[in-house]
Structure formats: C-alpha cells, structure tokens
Design a protein around this motif. Structure first.
Motif, PDB file in Angstrom:
ATOM      1  N   GLY A 119      -4.886  -4.663  -4.294  1.00  0.00           N
ATOM      2  CA  GLY A 119      -3.515  -4.241  -4.070  1.00  0.00           C
ATOM      3  C   GLY A 119      -3.042  -3.339  -5.188  1.00  0.00           C
ATOM      4  N   TYR A 120      -1.737  -3.184  -5.252  1.00  0.00           N
ATOM      5  CA  TYR A 120      -1.107  -2.347  -6.273  1.00  0.00           C
ATOM      6  C   TYR A 120       0.083  -3.064  -6.871  1.00  0.00           C
ATOM      7  N   THR A 121       0.298  -2.801  -8.147  1.00  0.00           N
ATOM      8  CA  THR A 121       1.509  -3.218  -8.837  1.00  0.00           C
ATOM      9  C   THR A 121       2.331  -1.951  -9.012  1.00  0.00           C
ATOM     10  N   ILE A 122       3.429  -1.865  -8.297  1.00  0.00           N
ATOM     11  CA  ILE A 122       4.330  -0.705  -8.391  1.00  0.00           C
ATOM     12  C   ILE A 122       5.377  -1.031  -9.442  1.00  0.00           C
ATOM     13  N   VAL A 123       5.470  -0.197 -10.457  1.00  0.00           N
ATOM     14  CA  VAL A 123       6.421  -0.409 -11.543  1.00  0.00           C
ATOM     15  C   VAL A 123       7.678   0.396 -11.237  1.00  0.00           C
ATOM     16  N   GLY A 180       5.867   9.266  -5.312  1.00  0.00           N
ATOM     17  CA  GLY A 180       6.252   9.461  -6.707  1.00  0.00           C
ATOM     18  C   GLY A 180       6.404   8.167  -7.490  1.00  0.00           C
ATOM     19  N   LEU A 181       5.794   7.095  -6.995  1.00  0.00           N
ATOM     20  CA  LEU A 181       5.901   5.805  -7.661  1.00  0.00           C
ATOM     21  C   LEU A 181       4.738   5.604  -8.624  1.00  0.00           C
ATOM     22  N   ARG A 224      -8.105   1.176   3.694  1.00  0.00           N
ATOM     23  CA  ARG A 224      -6.651   0.958   3.733  1.00  0.00           C
ATOM     24  C   ARG A 224      -6.074   0.977   2.317  1.00  0.00           C
ATOM     25  N   HIS A 225      -6.776   0.343   1.373  1.00  0.00           N
ATOM     26  CA  HIS A 225      -6.326   0.313  -0.015  1.00  0.00           C
ATOM     27  C   HIS A 225      -6.218   1.736  -0.576  1.00  0.00           C
ATOM     28  N   ARG A 263      -2.773   6.565  -2.058  1.00  0.00           N
ATOM     29  CA  ARG A 263      -2.335   7.953  -1.887  1.00  0.00           C
ATOM     30  C   ARG A 263      -0.876   8.028  -1.434  1.00  0.00           C
ATOM     31  N   GLN A 264      -0.475   7.114  -0.560  1.00  0.00           N
ATOM     32  CA  GLN A 264       0.914   7.096  -0.095  1.00  0.00           C
ATOM     33  C   GLN A 264       1.874   6.736  -1.232  1.00  0.00           C
TER      34      GLN A 264
END
Length: 147
Positions: free
Chosen positions: A97-101, A77-78, A65-66, A71-72
C-alpha cells in the motif's frame, strides 16, 4: 462491515517506509502514548489497491494495481511512501500500500472508493483511526512503534 473484516483491520501491522528510506513497524493499540511522529504534516493516510472488496486477487494483479495507484497518487500531487500491511498472526498475508502524507479525507476516501477498498487508516501524532469507505464503520484508537 463484517465483524471478521473489521477485527482483521484492527490488528493490521504496517511496515512503513520513512522519509529517509528506513522502515519502522506500526502497531495499533487501545490507547495512545507519546510516540515520535515521522512526518512534517500532522496527518497520514494508509491505503491499498490490493484485493478490492476483500476479494483475493492473484499476486501479479495486485502488483499491477499497486503500481497504478502509485501513479494516480503522484498525478494528484500527493506525497506518498510505500508500505506493507500484514496480519501479525500470519505475516505471510500482506498487502502492499501507500502512506499518503497530508491530504484530506475526501480525496483519500475517493481514491480508496475508486480502488474498491472497504476502509482506510487515518494516522495522526495522537491517534489512529479506521474509517469505513465501502463498508460502514469508524474506530479510533492508538498506535505505537514496535521497532
């Protein structure tokens, strides 16, 4: 949102990957004090695809899932960096998880909703917010580096 889940989210510590590849530990605190902000954008979002609706999945399912979420995020484009959120009382309990900037709340919450996540974190230079997605709730407080 259940009181127990909310309390767990409020104590989550996040091992954040910095843009230069190093790691720092981010802790939630009641009030904000000046801290070094690591990004060029003024907002970052912390989310995971693991354990949807707080239902514990097998480690290999969470890992898949991670990777899919990564990939999503890239397809949207993030800019994102991996992180690891964990319970400071039991560091063996953790979620990748992810840190989206950058990005906006609608996009991030929609992404979290697709991955059946109860909440996301909104992180800014002057505060840290827990925002309910599948479950109601909102809490604003501070953050600090613990390393």
């Amino acid at each position: 949102m259940s009181h127990e889940l909310w309390a767990a989210y409020r104590t989550t510590v996040v091992d954040v990957t910095m843009p230069d590849g190093t790691h720092r530990l981010l802790e939630q605190v009641p009030t904000q004090s000046p801290q070094e902000w690591p990004f060029g954008e003024t907002v970052a979002w912390i989310l995971t695809a693991c354990n949807p609706r707080s239902i514990v999945l097998a480690p290999e399912v969470n890992a898949d899932r991670h990777e899919q979420m990564g990939r999503q995020i890239a397809a949207l484009g993030l800019v994102a960096y991996p992180n690891l959120g964990y319970d400071p009382a039991d560091p063996t309990w953790n979620e990748a998880g992810y840190t989206i900037v950058g990005g906006d709340e609608a996009t991030v919450c929609n992404l979290a909703r697709q991955w059946e996540q109860n909440a996301v974190f909104r992180w800014t230079p002057d505060g840290f917010e827990l925002i309910g997605v599948l479950m109601a709730g909102h809490d604003r407080h501070g953050w600090r580096w613990i390393n």
